[in-house]
Design a protein around this motif. Structure first.
Motif, mmCIF file in Angstrom:
data_model
loop_
_atom_site.group_PDB
_atom_site.id
_atom_site.type_symbol
_atom_site.label_atom_id
_atom_site.label_comp_id
_atom_site.label_asym_id
_atom_site.label_seq_id
_atom_site.Cartn_x
_atom_site.Cartn_y
_atom_site.Cartn_z
ATOM 1 N N LYS A 1 3.363 1.075 -3.535
ATOM 2 C CA LYS A 1 2.503 1.058 -4.727
ATOM 3 C C LYS A 1 3.206 0.406 -5.921
ATOM 4 O O LYS A 1 3.368 1.008 -6.994
ATOM 5 N N ALA B 1 -5.213 -5.318 -3.089
ATOM 6 C CA ALA B 1 -4.495 -4.038 -3.101
ATOM 7 C C ALA B 1 -3.758 -3.852 -4.422
ATOM 8 O O ALA B 1 -3.749 -2.749 -4.997
ATOM 9 N N ARG C 1 0.817 -1.219 0.000
ATOM 10 C CA ARG C 1 0.000 0.000 0.000
ATOM 11 C C ARG C 1 0.846 1.262 0.000
ATOM 12 O O ARG C 1 0.422 2.306 -0.506
#
Length: 335
Positions: free
Chosen positions: A156, A177, A153
């Protein structure tokens, strides 16, 4: 056996093998991290050697990434890679990917900043005092992160690559995610056997809505999802090391270089057909392995000829020369 006695034993073996078998190719296999990098660096410019766990794994993974980019339509220099694992497989892949990024226009520093590692203690960052030497090139300025989901997260990534042999670590949350961050997330669960895989093929496709560009280290049955059938293929070193060995032997290569593994990766990706990609396969079918090995061997031999590393003269038809050296297990019937 450790220390000087160990090093003397390895040196004695390599010296003896080269004396008895001039031009011998030596493949390091299953050497532990604390020896693998050191021995490769010690001998790679002195003899014809390679480490399959470092270099073969790197080439097959890079080939899978090249195949994935054909689907996503993005560039290698636009990718951010996050590794679960920081051993010889992870850093070997990272080094070859970084080298490939440099050939496509990045500086070495820019390339390495696009690559992150997570080991058993969390994100590899500069503030840590427990890092082995092979991790230092990918230790970036960043606050510590202890778990992989938070790392995903935060960093990225466009690609996650599992080479830690810790099963189930690409959880539903991690995969979701990745799907939130990317239209076509690259998910490579390369640990094997199946009991150590970061996720299954079914989990990778289901938790990304069928959008994952997936490769695995263990075999899986085709996955049916949303009216499609996905055929995940293994990122197995058997795509690479036979061809590398054959190319080195047929050219009489003095050394095996990173360029040879780079060319092997590019050729392997080129041999993936559009029909493979349409079903989610990032590698050719293993039924084509002899064809694949021949083409990779020709690429490796060509590098040896071009760089003055070959002890044999370059033939007019390198691929044909390679094929003439391949063992054909065909026998006449005596009945």
């Amino acid at each position: 056996m450790r220390g000087a006695e160990y090093d003397e034993f390895v040196d004695e073996f390599i010296s003896a093998a080269r004396d008895v078998f001039p031009g011998v190719l030596i493949q390091f296999e299953d050497f532990a991290n604390h020896c693998a990098f050191r021995l490769l660096h010690r001998y790679r410019d002195r003899a014809c050697v390679f480490n399959d766990d470092i270099q073969g794994t790197a080439a097959v993974a890079l080939a899978g990434i090249f195949s994935a980019l054909r689907v996503s339509g993005t560039k290698l220099t636009e990718q951010t890679l996050l590794f679960l694992g920081a051993g010889e497989a992870a850093t070997g892949i990272a080094d070859l990917v970084a080298s490939a990024m440099v050939t496509q226009g990045c500086t070495e520093g820019e390339a390495r900043r696009r690559i992150w590692l997570v080991d058993s203690h969390g994100l590899v960052v500069k503030g840590r005092s427990d890092l082995a030497e092979h991790k230092l090139a990918y230790a970036h300025e960043h606050p510590p992160i202890s778990d992989f989901l938070t790392a995903v997260r935060t960093i990225k990534p466009t690609a996650i690559i599992g080479v830690a042999a810790v099963p189930g670590t690409f959880t539903a949350e991690v995969l979701q995610a990745m799907a939130d961050l990317n239209e076509r997330p690259i998910v490579f669960a390369l640990s094997n056997p199946t009991s150590r895989s970061e996720c299954t093929a079914e989990e990778a496709y289901r938790h990304t809505g069928g959008r994952a560009l997936f490769a695995c280290g263990s075999p899986y049955e085709p996955v049916k999802l949303g009216g499609r059938i996905f055929v995940a293929r293994q990122g197995n070193n058997s795509y690479i090391f036979p061809g590398v060995g054959l190319g080195a032997i047929t050219s009489g290569a003095r050394h095996i270089t990173d360029e040879m593994f780079m060319r092997a990766a590019l050729k392997l990706a080129q041999l993936v057909r559009d029909s493979d990609l349409e079903q989610g396969s990032l590698y050719p079918a293993l039924t084509r392995i002899r064809e694949v090995s021949a083409h990779i061997a020709a690429e490796v031999a060509q590098v040896a000829y071009d760089r003055g590393l070959a002890t044999d003269c370059a033939p007019d038809d390198v691929l044909g020369h390679v094929r003439s050296h391949m063992y054909e297990p065909n026998y006449c019937s005596l009945a």
